[in-house]
Design a protein around this motif. Structure first.
Motif, PDB file in Angstrom:
ATOM      1  N   LYS A 222      16.996  22.605  34.086  1.00 21.00           N
ATOM      2  CA  LYS A 222      15.614  22.209  33.808  1.00 21.00           C
ATOM      3  C   LYS A 222      14.580  23.110  34.476  1.00 21.00           C
ATOM      4  CE  LYS A 222      16.307  17.346  32.668  1.00 21.00           C
ATOM      5  NZ  LYS A 222      15.868  15.951  32.943  1.00 21.00           N
ATOM      6  N   LEU A 223      15.040  24.080  35.256  1.00 21.83           N
ATOM      7  CA  LEU A 223      14.099  25.001  35.884  1.00 21.83           C
ATOM      8  C   LEU A 223      13.556  25.978  34.844  1.00 21.83           C
ATOM      9  CD1 LEU A 223      15.905  25.897  39.232  1.00 21.83           C
ATOM     10  CD2 LEU A 223      14.120  24.195  38.836  1.00 21.83           C
ATOM     11  N   LYS A 224      12.270  26.266  34.945  1.00 20.71           N
ATOM     12  CA  LYS A 224      11.634  27.175  33.995  1.00 20.71           C
ATOM     13  C   LYS A 224      12.142  28.595  34.219  1.00 20.71           C
ATOM     14  CE  LYS A 224       7.088  28.656  32.323  1.00 20.71           C
ATOM     15  NZ  LYS A 224       5.620  28.531  32.511  1.00 20.71           N
ATOM     16  N   LYS A 225      12.535  29.258  33.153  1.00 17.94           N
ATOM     17  CA  LYS A 225      13.009  30.638  33.216  1.00 17.94           C
ATOM     18  C   LYS A 225      11.983  31.558  32.528  1.00 17.94           C
ATOM     19  CE  LYS A 225      16.952  28.782  34.621  1.00 17.94           C
ATOM     20  NZ  LYS A 225      16.825  27.428  34.120  1.00 17.94           N
ATOM     21  N   PRO A 226      11.862  32.812  32.981  1.00 13.40           N
ATOM     22  CA  PRO A 226      12.618  33.429  34.063  1.00 13.40           C
ATOM     23  C   PRO A 226      12.250  32.854  35.421  1.00 13.40           C
ATOM     24  CG  PRO A 226      10.876  34.908  33.319  1.00 13.40           C
ATOM     25  CD  PRO A 226      10.884  33.753  32.370  1.00 13.40           C
ATOM     26  N   LEU A 227      13.241  32.830  36.302  1.00 17.65           N
ATOM     27  CA  LEU A 227      13.084  32.270  37.644  1.00 17.65           C
ATOM     28  C   LEU A 227      13.261  33.403  38.650  1.00 17.65           C
ATOM     29  CD1 LEU A 227      12.871  29.790  39.536  1.00 17.65           C
ATOM     30  CD2 LEU A 227      15.364  29.608  39.382  1.00 17.65           C
TER      31      LEU A 227
ATOM     32  N   LYS B  15       2.618  19.372  45.001  1.00 22.88           N
ATOM     33  CA  LYS B  15       1.807  20.228  44.120  1.00 22.88           C
ATOM     34  C   LYS B  15       2.601  21.396  43.555  1.00 22.88           C
ATOM     35  CE  LYS B  15      -2.437  19.381  46.794  1.00 22.88           C
ATOM     36  NZ  LYS B  15      -3.377  20.011  47.750  1.00 22.88           N
ATOM     37  N   ARG B  16       3.703  21.790  44.221  1.00 20.70           N
ATOM     38  CA  ARG B  16       4.400  23.011  43.846  1.00 20.70           C
ATOM     39  C   ARG B  16       5.656  22.718  43.035  1.00 20.70           C
ATOM     40  NH1 ARG B  16       2.795  27.679  46.112  1.00 20.70           N
ATOM     41  NH2 ARG B  16       3.660  28.393  44.127  1.00 20.70           N
ATOM     42  N   LYS B  17       5.521  22.826  41.728  1.00 18.80           N
ATOM     43  CA  LYS B  17       6.661  22.665  40.829  1.00 18.80           C
ATOM     44  C   LYS B  17       7.143  24.011  40.310  1.00 18.80           C
ATOM     45  CE  LYS B  17       5.047  18.110  39.342  1.00 18.80           C
ATOM     46  NZ  LYS B  17       4.629  17.250  38.211  1.00 18.80           N
ATOM     47  N   ASP B  18       6.481  25.087  40.782  1.00 16.10           N
ATOM     48  CA  ASP B  18       6.750  26.431  40.266  1.00 16.10           C
ATOM     49  C   ASP B  18       7.499  27.309  41.257  1.00 16.10           C
ATOM     50  OD1 ASP B  18       4.553  26.266  41.968  1.00 16.10           O
ATOM     51  OD2 ASP B  18       3.521  27.960  41.053  1.00 16.10           O
ATOM     52  N   VAL B  19       7.947  26.751  42.379  1.00 15.38           N
ATOM     53  CA  VAL B  19       8.761  27.498  43.336  1.00 15.38           C
ATOM     54  C   VAL B  19      10.014  26.682  43.637  1.00 15.38           C
ATOM     55  CG1 VAL B  19       6.793  28.663  44.404  1.00 15.38           C
ATOM     56  CG2 VAL B  19       7.613  26.504  45.363  1.00 15.38           C
ATOM     57  N   VAL B  20      11.037  27.350  44.154  1.00 14.09           N
ATOM     58  CA  VAL B  20      12.266  26.671  44.562  1.00 14.09           C
ATOM     59  C   VAL B  20      12.152  26.293  46.034  1.00 14.09           C
ATOM     60  CG1 VAL B  20      14.743  26.944  44.966  1.00 14.09           C
ATOM     61  CG2 VAL B  20      13.712  27.810  42.857  1.00 14.09           C
TER      62      VAL B  20
ATOM     63  N   GLU C  43      15.546  43.573  45.878  1.00 18.77           N
ATOM     64  CA  GLU C  43      14.262  43.135  46.430  1.00 18.77           C
ATOM     65  C   GLU C  43      13.704  41.929  45.657  1.00 18.77           C
ATOM     66  OE1 GLU C  43      11.900  46.643  46.213  1.00 18.77           O
ATOM     67  OE2 GLU C  43      12.916  47.613  47.906  1.00 18.77           O
ATOM     68  N   LYS C  44      14.114  41.825  44.391  1.00 20.62           N
ATOM     69  CA  LYS C  44      13.701  40.672  43.588  1.00 20.62           C
ATOM     70  C   LYS C  44      14.822  40.355  42.588  1.00 20.62           C
ATOM     71  CE  LYS C  44       9.402  40.293  42.481  1.00 20.62           C
ATOM     72  NZ  LYS C  44       8.081  40.485  41.858  1.00 20.62           N
ATOM     73  N   PHE C  45      15.127  39.064  42.453  1.00 23.01           N
ATOM     74  CA  PHE C  45      16.184  38.617  41.556  1.00 23.01           C
ATOM     75  C   PHE C  45      15.577  37.691  40.523  1.00 23.01           C
ATOM     76  CE2 PHE C  45      17.679  39.150  45.893  1.00 23.01           C
ATOM     77  CZ  PHE C  45      18.665  40.121  45.750  1.00 23.01           C
ATOM     78  N   ILE C  46      15.717  38.040  39.244  1.00 21.65           N
ATOM     79  CA  ILE C  46      15.079  37.279  38.163  1.00 21.65           C
ATOM     80  C   ILE C  46      16.167  36.698  37.270  1.00 21.65           C
ATOM     81  CG2 ILE C  46      13.392  37.349  36.297  1.00 21.65           C
ATOM     82  CD1 ILE C  46      12.322  39.975  37.605  1.00 21.65           C
ATOM     83  N   LEU C  47      16.378  35.397  37.392  1.00 21.14           N
ATOM     84  CA  LEU C  47      17.351  34.706  36.545  1.00 21.14           C
ATOM     85  C   LEU C  47      16.734  34.472  35.178  1.00 21.14           C
ATOM     86  CD1 LEU C  47      18.704  32.293  39.259  1.00 21.14           C
ATOM     87  CD2 LEU C  47      20.109  33.931  37.973  1.00 21.14           C
TER      88      LEU C  47
END
Length: 340
Positions: free
Chosen positions: A253-258, A155-160, A334-338
């Motif tokens: 193919k990962l959705k950005k921002p990640l 179900k989870r395609k939105d997390v790594v 604390e948070k990393f946004i690719l």
């Protein structure tokens, strides 16, 4: 799902057995007389009117007045959505009440780790971690247990996902862009299980139980950012670094921002793509703990059992950025946004 299972679940939602039978019968028949409901369901005629009146009060049945009087089932999606909303609201209220009661005796600090009894309860906690994670899920477990998490993972395609297991081959349900797979190093101690979601929840347990011992099984459940950041460090340095990557992430193919919260997860992804990469880091300056939002390009990284950091060039300065608990670097991330 069998009718007996449906009745059992409806009873958990507050219906009686007769009310459950009556509602299921109405879903089958549509608008019906009380006598028809009695014949189809087996509910005693002396009880059926009270049962239908109760279902009406609970919002499961509409009464169509006339001669004869008909009873119509309310759309199950409407009914269940209302129950879901009420249940969530009740849980939130209970959570506040319980925390208030706990803190009145024990103070503000909540326990950082709990013991979970029973294999089924452990499985539910593992599924909950996957279901509620916002950014990343780290899993180290035998394939036997991993298979039980199949539906939640799908179900989870939105997390790594970073998943370590004793794979013999890669099943189709794990061949997804957002999943990194590693085959464990083979030593028995590598197969202790960890399931970690962001820095919010972590679950740990040892060897899996045999069927006859499931009720005696126990695991450990943690909800503490300080504790979980140590778990994350062990996950990578003890488990992943002693395993073999058999399926990298499909970074392009990962959705950005990640978004990620663990510096070692960030570097694991960066190892599987090319530099530089545009990034935004939200964190604190190590020197004075002031909040900082840093935007630039990751131009290099360092990864050892003791150190995990990236260098971010913002056009004016090259910043050394670490993860939670950093003290050698310039920034505690604390948070990393690719971004690309």
């Amino acid at each position: 799902m069998k009718e007996e299972e449906i009745i059992e679940k409806l009873q958990k939602l507050g219906l009686t057995k007769y009310e459950s039978l009556a509602y299921i019968t109405l879903l089958k028949l549509g608008p019906s007389k009380a006598t028809d409901i009695t014949k189809e369901s087996g509910i005693p005629h002396t009880r059926v009117y009270d049962v239908l009146s109760s279902l009406h009060r609970k919002g499961f049945v509409d009464i169509m007045h006339g001669t004869p009087r008909l009873y119509k089932p309310v759309n199950p999606e409407v009914v269940l959505e209302k129950i879901k909303e009420d249940l969530i609201a009740d849980i939130e209220e209970l959570k506040k009440a319980f925390l208030k009661l706990y803190r009145s005796v024990h103070g503000e600090d909540l326990p950082e780790i709990w013991t979970i009894h029973g294999f089924d309860n452990t499985l539910e906690r593992a599924e909950y971690i996957i279901r509620t994670a916002k950014y990343e899920v780290l899993i180290n477990t035998p394939f036997e247990f991993l298979s039980l998490l199949k539906e939640e993972i799908k179900k989870r395609k939105d997390v790594v996902f970073v998943i370590i297991s004793n794979f013999e081959e890669i099943p189709e349900w794990l061949k997804r862009d957002n999943i990194i797979l590693a085959r464990s190093g083979g030593a028995p101690w590598l197969m202790a299980s960890w399931i970690i979601g962001d820095i919010d929840y972590a679950l740990f347990f040892g060897a899996l139980p045999r069927d006859r011992r499931k009720e005696k099984f126990y695991s450990f459940w943690a909800k503490s950012a300080k504790l979980i950041q140590n778990y994350m460090h062990w996950f990578y340095t003890i488990y992943l670094d002693n395993s073999t990557i058999i399926k990298p992430v499909n970074y392009d193919k990962l959705k950005k921002p990640l978004q990620l919260v663990n510096i070692r997860t960030l570097i694991t992804l960066l190892k599987q793509t090319s530099l530089p990469r545009e990034i935004e880091v939200i964190g604190k300056l190590v020197e004075n703990k002031d909040t900082i939002t840093l935007r630039g390009k990751v131009i290099e990284f360092e990864y050892t059992p003791l150190i995990a950091s990236v260098v971010v060039d913002d056009g004016n300065k090259k910043w050394k950025v670490g993860g939670l608990g950093s003290y050698f670097e310039d920034v505690e991330g604390e948070k990393f946004i690719l971004l690309d």
